[in-house]
Design an enzyme around this catalytic site. Structure first.
Site, PDB file in Angstrom:
ATOM      1  N   ARG A  97       0.837  -1.195   0.000  1.00 46.45           N
ATOM      2  CA  ARG A  97       0.000   0.000   0.000  1.00 46.45           C
ATOM      3  C   ARG A  97       0.875   1.250   0.000  1.00 46.45           C
ATOM      4  O   ARG A  97       1.888   1.307   0.714  1.00 46.45           O
ATOM      5  CB  ARG A  97      -0.906   0.038   1.237  1.00 46.45           C
ATOM      6  CG  ARG A  97      -2.148  -0.805   1.118  1.00 46.45           C
ATOM      7  CD  ARG A  97      -3.124  -0.266   0.074  1.00 46.45           C
ATOM      8  NE  ARG A  97      -4.333  -1.062  -0.006  1.00 46.45           N
ATOM      9  CZ  ARG A  97      -4.515  -2.097  -0.842  1.00 46.45           C
ATOM     10  NH1 ARG A  97      -3.563  -2.467  -1.675  1.00 46.45           N
ATOM     11  NH2 ARG A  97      -5.648  -2.753  -0.852  1.00 46.45           N
ATOM     12  N   HIS A 113      -1.149   0.393  -9.708  1.00 40.89           N
ATOM     13  CA  HIS A 113      -1.840  -0.507  -8.766  1.00 40.89           C
ATOM     14  C   HIS A 113      -2.368  -1.728  -9.529  1.00 40.89           C
ATOM     15  O   HIS A 113      -3.560  -2.047  -9.483  1.00 40.89           O
ATOM     16  CB  HIS A 113      -2.999   0.215  -8.064  1.00 40.89           C
ATOM     17  CG  HIS A 113      -3.439  -0.485  -6.797  1.00 40.89           C
ATOM     18  ND1 HIS A 113      -3.784   0.179  -5.648  1.00 40.89           N
ATOM     19  CD2 HIS A 113      -3.589  -1.801  -6.510  1.00 40.89           C
ATOM     20  CE1 HIS A 113      -4.130  -0.690  -4.706  1.00 40.89           C
ATOM     21  NE2 HIS A 113      -4.025  -1.906  -5.214  1.00 40.89           N
TER      22      HIS A 113
END
Ligand code: NDP
Ligand code: OXD
Length: 319
Positions: free
Chosen positions: A234, A282
């Protein structure tokens, strides 16, 4: 009839809803819009028992008074933990499809830096045909921050290539890979790591963890001429200004960034322009409805039979 709601902000919620409906006949499956809003009557929402969610908006959550369980559509749950949630079980994805995708990404990026990919791209652009000294995998230590389901599988994919491996966890564990844990274990873990791979969840404890101090503690005397940082966990676990500074002053010899603290990465971020940095949007391990819907449908069916859900999130620790 039991009602299921799919809210997948930014994704195609209808695809998930169609697949869940096919797997759970006798259930009413609703889906929210791409922006997370629900356009049907508010009375639908009061009947929802099961929520399948990716970045659900707080107001929508607040309008579900009869929820029995929440299923994250991803492996990560920070998108839920940052909200005010009802007191119901929260389960996340643990699945071979997602796990294999992540292992592929980690192997791809580790090999890119290990096999001197940035230098060869530079040479190709300049039409230079010159072989560079290539260290053996056995000379490189890959340290995995966050040695959970994904970290462990990434290590298993790297092991046959000959890399030395180590992992860092929150709690003490034994494994065939050398593990370090907690605040006391971090410095010794970093000191022997050439390529740092972060697969940490974002929690209050991990927010901003990868900063100048952490990057500066990596082994820089290894055969790659500096340390490499790869983040597919993350973005909120890293301090991006410190990564940019570490790349600029040579503390880092390269990086691969799949996640950033605020996505998408800003067009003017310096990270785009380093030729030793790989930026992916991502995309390391996407949640594919065709692969994952069956797992959630099975969980709902089990819950309705009174069985315990699996892959539950521990609210207290945040992952
Ligand atoms: P797990 O919960 O299985 O593993 C998390 C690991 O992180 C565990 O080893 C845990 O330690 C460790 N950890 C958590 N907090 C700390 C801490 N404070 N200090 C040290 N170690 C800590 O998660 P997964 O492996 O399934 O997934 C990891 C993350 O990957 C997800 O949370 C998500 O954010 C990210 N992800 C990113 C994707 C992408 O496409 N970029 C796709 C899928 C997931 P312990 O073993 O002691 O519990
Ligand atoms: C996840 C993700 O958490 O895609 O699964 O990031």
């Amino acid at each position: 009839m039991t009602t299921v709601l799919v809210v997948a902000t930014g994704w195609d919620a209808q695809d998930w809803a169609d697949r869940i409906a096919a797997l759970l006949p006798g259930h009413r499956v609703l889906s929210a819009e791409r922006d997370g809003s629900y356009s049907g009557p508010a009375s639908d929402l009061t009947e929802v028992r099961y929520l399948l969610a990716w970045r659900p908006p707080q107001p929508l959550l607040d309008s579900l008074p009869n929820l029995a369980a929440i299923f994250s559509l991803g492996a990560g749950v920070d998108h839920l933990m940052s909200l005010r949630l009802p007191d119901v079980p929260v389960a996340r994805i643990v699945d071979p499809d997602l796990t294999s995708r992540m292992a592929e990404y980690v192997v791809w990026q580790v090999l890119h830096h290990h096999r001197l990919g940035p230098a060869y791209v530079r040479q190709q652009k300049a039409h230079i045909w010159r072989e560079l000294d290539q260290p053996a995998a056995a000379e490189i230590t890959v340290g995995i921050l966050g040695f959970g389901h994904l970290g462990e599988r990434a290590a298993a994919a790297l092991a046959p290539l000959g890399f030395r491996l180590r992992g860092w966890t929150r709690t003490a564990r034994t494994h065939s890979v050398e593990l370090f844990h907690g605040a006391d274990g971090l410095q010794p873990f970093l000191a022997g790591t050439d390529i740092l791979v972060s697969l940490l969840p974002l929690t209050p404890e991990t927010r901003g963890l990868v900063d100048r101090r952490v990057l500066g503690a990596l082994r820089r005397t290894g055969p790659l001429g500096g340390a490499i940082y790869i983040n597919a966990g993350r973005g909120g676990t890293q301090v991006e200004a410190d990564i940019v500074a570490a790349l600029a002053d040579g503390t880092l010899a390269g990086a691969s960034i799949d996640v950033v603290s605020s996505e998408p990465l800003a067009p003017d971020s310096p990270l785009w322009d380093f030729d030793n940095v790989v930026v992916t949007p991502h995309a390391a391990a996407s949640s594919e409805a065709h692969a994952l819907a069956a797992q959630i449908a099975a969980q709902i069916a089990a819950h309705e039979r009174g069985e315990t859900l699996v892959n539950l999130v521990e609210r207290r620790r945040g992952y």
